[in-house]
Motif scaffolding. Sequence first.
Motif, PDB file in Angstrom:
ATOM      1  N   VAL A 153      11.574  25.616  14.303  1.00  0.00           N
ATOM      2  CA  VAL A 153      12.671  24.923  12.571  1.00  0.00           C
ATOM      3  C   VAL A 153      10.969  25.889  11.513  1.00  0.00           C
ATOM      4  CG1 VAL A 153      13.093  23.498  11.111  1.00  0.00           C
ATOM      5  CG2 VAL A 153      14.048  23.444  13.794  1.00  0.00           C
ATOM      6  N   HIS A 154       9.756  25.736  11.859  1.00  0.00           N
ATOM      7  CA  HIS A 154       9.166  26.458  11.086  1.00  0.00           C
ATOM      8  C   HIS A 154       8.971  27.840  10.766  1.00  0.00           C
ATOM      9  CE1 HIS A 154       5.230  26.941   9.521  1.00  0.00           C
ATOM     10  NE2 HIS A 154       4.351  27.555  10.212  1.00  0.00           N
ATOM     11  N   GLU A 155       9.223  28.155  12.244  1.00  0.00           N
ATOM     12  CA  GLU A 155       9.822  30.165  12.089  1.00  0.00           C
ATOM     13  C   GLU A 155      11.201  30.639  11.366  1.00  0.00           C
ATOM     14  OE1 GLU A 155       9.383  30.514  15.845  1.00  0.00           O
ATOM     15  OE2 GLU A 155       7.273  30.112  16.567  1.00  0.00           O
ATOM     16  N   MET A 156      12.070  29.367  10.920  1.00  0.00           N
ATOM     17  CA  MET A 156      13.392  30.297  10.378  1.00  0.00           C
ATOM     18  C   MET A 156      13.602  30.066  10.195  1.00  0.00           C
ATOM     19  SD  MET A 156      15.275  26.662  11.969  1.00  0.00           S
ATOM     20  CE  MET A 156      17.381  27.141  11.377  1.00  0.00           C
ATOM     21  N   LYS A 157      14.655  31.947   9.336  1.00  0.00           N
ATOM     22  CA  LYS A 157      14.196  32.170   7.853  1.00  0.00           C
ATOM     23  C   LYS A 157      15.843  31.543   7.138  1.00  0.00           C
ATOM     24  CE  LYS A 157      11.049  34.961   9.267  1.00  0.00           C
ATOM     25  NZ  LYS A 157       9.695  34.815   8.642  1.00  0.00           N
ATOM     26  N   GLY A 158      15.621  32.185   5.939  1.00  0.00           N
ATOM     27  CA  GLY A 158      17.269  31.762   4.748  1.00  0.00           C
ATOM     28  C   GLY A 158      16.445  29.658   4.873  1.00  0.00           C
ATOM     29  N   ARG A 159      17.415  29.173   4.499  1.00  0.00           N
ATOM     30  CA  ARG A 159      17.583  27.510   4.413  1.00  0.00           C
ATOM     31  C   ARG A 159      18.244  26.965   5.464  1.00  0.00           C
ATOM     32  NH1 ARG A 159      19.630  24.852  -0.566  1.00  0.00           N
ATOM     33  NH2 ARG A 159      20.396  26.828  -0.719  1.00  0.00           N
ATOM     34  N   ARG A 160      17.530  25.755   5.756  1.00  0.00           N
ATOM     35  CA  ARG A 160      17.081  25.366   6.955  1.00  0.00           C
ATOM     36  C   ARG A 160      17.492  24.075   6.759  1.00  0.00           C
ATOM     37  NH1 ARG A 160      10.785  25.323   8.069  1.00  0.00           N
ATOM     38  NH2 ARG A 160      11.387  23.652   5.770  1.00  0.00           N
ATOM     39  N   PHE A 161      18.408  23.781   8.006  1.00  0.00           N
ATOM     40  CA  PHE A 161      19.020  21.979   8.402  1.00  0.00           C
ATOM     41  C   PHE A 161      18.671  21.133   9.602  1.00  0.00           C
ATOM     42  CE2 PHE A 161      22.555  24.731   6.507  1.00  0.00           C
ATOM     43  CZ  PHE A 161      22.554  24.419   5.543  1.00  0.00           C
ATOM     44  N   ILE A 162      17.836  20.226   8.654  1.00  0.00           N
ATOM     45  CA  ILE A 162      17.006  19.870   9.841  1.00  0.00           C
ATOM     46  C   ILE A 162      17.346  18.012   9.703  1.00  0.00           C
ATOM     47  CG2 ILE A 162      14.903  18.927  10.771  1.00  0.00           C
ATOM     48  CD1 ILE A 162      13.936  21.028   8.547  1.00  0.00           C
ATOM     49  N   LYS A 163      17.997  17.661  10.716  1.00  0.00           N
ATOM     50  CA  LYS A 163      18.319  16.356  11.893  1.00  0.00           C
ATOM     51  C   LYS A 163      17.300  15.431  12.039  1.00  0.00           C
ATOM     52  CE  LYS A 163      19.989  13.997  15.178  1.00  0.00           C
ATOM     53  NZ  LYS A 163      21.090  13.685  16.850  1.00  0.00           N
ATOM     54  N   THR A 164      16.687  13.857  11.789  1.00  0.00           N
ATOM     55  CA  THR A 164      15.733  14.150  12.299  1.00  0.00           C
ATOM     56  C   THR A 164      16.423  11.830  12.141  1.00  0.00           C
ATOM     57  OG1 THR A 164      13.119  12.978  12.349  1.00  0.00           O
ATOM     58  CG2 THR A 164      14.437  13.233  10.122  1.00  0.00           C
ATOM     59  N   HIS A 165      15.317  11.583  13.317  1.00  0.00           N
ATOM     60  CA  HIS A 165      15.963  10.303  13.262  1.00  0.00           C
ATOM     61  C   HIS A 165      14.500   8.643  13.001  1.00  0.00           C
ATOM     62  CE1 HIS A 165      19.210  10.379  14.818  1.00  0.00           C
ATOM     63  NE2 HIS A 165      19.276  10.699  16.387  1.00  0.00           N
ATOM     64  N   LEU A 166      13.309   9.487  11.891  1.00  0.00           N
ATOM     65  CA  LEU A 166      12.050   9.261  12.340  1.00  0.00           C
ATOM     66  C   LEU A 166      12.237   9.019  10.712  1.00  0.00           C
ATOM     67  CD1 LEU A 166      10.067  11.623  12.739  1.00  0.00           C
ATOM     68  CD2 LEU A 166      10.196  10.012  14.323  1.00  0.00           C
ATOM     69  N   PRO A 167      11.485   7.649  10.768  1.00  0.00           N
ATOM     70  CA  PRO A 167      11.810   6.617   9.088  1.00  0.00           C
ATOM     71  C   PRO A 167      11.135   7.555   8.314  1.00  0.00           C
ATOM     72  CG  PRO A 167       9.655   5.541  10.957  1.00  0.00           C
ATOM     73  CD  PRO A 167      10.713   6.807  11.465  1.00  0.00           C
ATOM     74  N   LEU A 168      11.043   7.493   7.105  1.00  0.00           N
ATOM     75  CA  LEU A 168      10.965   8.013   5.994  1.00  0.00           C
ATOM     76  C   LEU A 168       9.089   7.713   6.004  1.00  0.00           C
ATOM     77  CD1 LEU A 168      13.410   7.792   2.881  1.00  0.00           C
ATOM     78  CD2 LEU A 168      12.498  10.010   4.419  1.00  0.00           C
ATOM     79  N   SER A 169       8.406   7.121   6.385  1.00  0.00           N
ATOM     80  CA  SER A 169       6.957   6.594   6.575  1.00  0.00           C
ATOM     81  C   SER A 169       6.577   7.587   7.433  1.00  0.00           C
ATOM     82  CB  SER A 169       6.645   5.182   6.274  1.00  0.00           C
ATOM     83  OG  SER A 169       6.709   4.568   7.506  1.00  0.00           O
ATOM     84  N   LEU A 170       7.168   8.099   8.338  1.00  0.00           N
ATOM     85  CA  LEU A 170       6.065   9.255   9.492  1.00  0.00           C
ATOM     86  C   LEU A 170       6.832  10.179   8.884  1.00  0.00           C
ATOM     87  CD1 LEU A 170       6.617   7.025  12.533  1.00  0.00           C
ATOM     88  CD2 LEU A 170       4.887   7.257  11.048  1.00  0.00           C
ATOM     89  N   LEU A 171       7.964  10.942   8.292  1.00  0.00           N
ATOM     90  CA  LEU A 171       8.073  12.322   7.907  1.00  0.00           C
ATOM     91  C   LEU A 171       7.422  12.617   6.717  1.00  0.00           C
ATOM     92  CD1 LEU A 171      11.826  11.736   7.528  1.00  0.00           C
ATOM     93  CD2 LEU A 171      10.586  13.430   9.482  1.00  0.00           C
ATOM     94  N   PRO A 172       7.352  14.077   6.408  1.00  0.00           N
ATOM     95  CA  PRO A 172       5.995  14.394   5.737  1.00  0.00           C
ATOM     96  C   PRO A 172       6.273  14.181   4.050  1.00  0.00           C
ATOM     97  CG  PRO A 172       7.214  16.894   6.697  1.00  0.00           C
ATOM     98  CD  PRO A 172       8.028  14.818   6.604  1.00  0.00           C
ATOM     99  N   LYS A 173       4.842  14.052   3.340  1.00  0.00           N
ATOM    100  CA  LYS A 173       4.840  12.447   2.525  1.00  0.00           C
ATOM    101  C   LYS A 173       5.809  13.608   1.594  1.00  0.00           C
ATOM    102  CE  LYS A 173       0.501  13.173   3.002  1.00  0.00           C
ATOM    103  NZ  LYS A 173      -1.296  13.231   2.950  1.00  0.00           N
ATOM    104  N   ASN A 174       5.833  15.112   1.196  1.00  0.00           N
ATOM    105  CA  ASN A 174       6.732  15.356  -0.007  1.00  0.00           C
ATOM    106  C   ASN A 174       7.508  15.852   0.008  1.00  0.00           C
ATOM    107  OD1 ASN A 174       6.371  17.370   1.763  1.00  0.00           O
ATOM    108  ND2 ASN A 174       5.366  19.424   0.399  1.00  0.00           N
ATOM    109  N   LEU A 175       8.612  15.317   1.110  1.00  0.00           N
ATOM    110  CA  LEU A 175       9.701  14.996   1.249  1.00  0.00           C
ATOM    111  C   LEU A 175      11.255  15.110   0.019  1.00  0.00           C
ATOM    112  CD1 LEU A 175      12.308  15.921   3.333  1.00  0.00           C
ATOM    113  CD2 LEU A 175      11.667  13.247   3.912  1.00  0.00           C
ATOM    114  N   LEU A 176      10.512  13.956  -0.295  1.00  0.00           N
ATOM    115  CA  LEU A 176      11.274  13.885  -1.442  1.00  0.00           C
ATOM    116  C   LEU A 176      11.065  14.269  -2.671  1.00  0.00           C
ATOM    117  CD1 LEU A 176      12.157   9.708  -0.465  1.00  0.00           C
ATOM    118  CD2 LEU A 176      13.471  11.886   0.284  1.00  0.00           C
ATOM    119  N   THR A 177      10.325  14.913  -3.015  1.00  0.00           N
ATOM    120  CA  THR A 177       8.724  15.638  -3.706  1.00  0.00           C
ATOM    121  C   THR A 177       9.517  17.202  -3.787  1.00  0.00           C
ATOM    122  OG1 THR A 177       6.861  15.048  -2.928  1.00  0.00           O
ATOM    123  CG2 THR A 177       7.917  13.924  -4.853  1.00  0.00           C
ATOM    124  N   ALA A 178       9.585  17.857  -2.522  1.00  0.00           N
ATOM    125  CA  ALA A 178       9.742  19.302  -2.435  1.00  0.00           C
ATOM    126  C   ALA A 178      10.205  20.171  -2.697  1.00  0.00           C
ATOM    127  CB  ALA A 178       9.587  19.496  -0.669  1.00  0.00           C
TER     128      ALA A 178
END
Length: 352
Positions: A153-178
């Motif tokens: 996914v890191h290497e993907m070009k263009g818009r990325r669509f990403i699914k996860t079951h991880l809770p927000l606190s274990l996801l990147p800290k800037n997920l909601l501000t990026a």
Amino acid sequence: MSSLETERNGCEKKDFPFEISDVVPSVNEKLLQDFHGERTGFFQVGHKKWFFPSTFRGHLPKLYNFEVRPTDVWIVTFPRSGTTLTQEMVWLLMNNLDFDKASSASLAERFPFIERNCIFNHELHAELLKENKDSEEKIEAVEKLIESVCDKVHEMKGRRFIKTHLPLSLLPKNLLTAGCKVIYVARNPMDLVISCYLHNRLFRTRNFTKDFPKYWQYFKTNFVNWSPYWEHVLEAWEKRNEENLLFLFYENMIKDLKKTISEVQHFLGTAYSDDQISSLENHLNIDNFRKNKSVNHDDWKILGIFNKNEQDFIRAGQNGEAKRWFDEDMEREAIEWIQEHLKNSDLKFPSI
């Protein structure tokens, strides 16, 4: 880690501010007896005690430090909360309702599950290789199961669509501000736990061998993957007013799919006609969705990842199944459990 490795992986593993601890031996032994898909053991993360099988241990820091892009679209859910339906809806809304491509390319390719490789342990992987040894094509497919989805996914070009079951606190800290869009879907726990139970029986990665009452005990005491359930949902609920987060209920989605599509497209900034939305609604209708090979993991079925004689990946798509599964004592226990966890929250699940 070298600068080249950091650039390739989009993260630095050193930044992970959560303590990791093994599940106590007596509990771990019992879990291994009932969840045959795991072969080594389980651990918990942080003060909320997020629960995972051993295969996640080396990957969580990498996922926590994943490099988010403003153009990303993320779907975050506790498992069996309407994730697949939401993925297909979102991908089509963001890709000009390209039904032909949606039917010809698997959802896993179009909307990758970023921690997917973490669910496969080496022992099961070796078994799948042996079982599929007569087909080079299947061997290649099995080998890909343990390749890092995070790296791809890191290497993907263009818009990325990403699914996860991880809770927000274990996801990147800037997920909601990026600047990216994040959709969280929640589901009533009494229906969700039934779907999780059947899912854990279906997948050999979990291979739960006991009955539903036993699974319910594991679920409510937070000994199933990605739990605790309440922490997962309430973290997102507390963030529901963030500009880049849309909080949805699965119950509303099933009750009025067309209204949900309109809500999601407004959040994503797309604009389709009523006729186009009706076409998407028809595509997502459970009777059609259940027959859609691109969302049903038919490729995994061919590889032997699913146990035989269990319910399919896409099931009923209904609300209100709990009445058929919970006896009076279990239902009373569940209601008390729900009330206890919601007593300090204004979260209310829609009536069904």
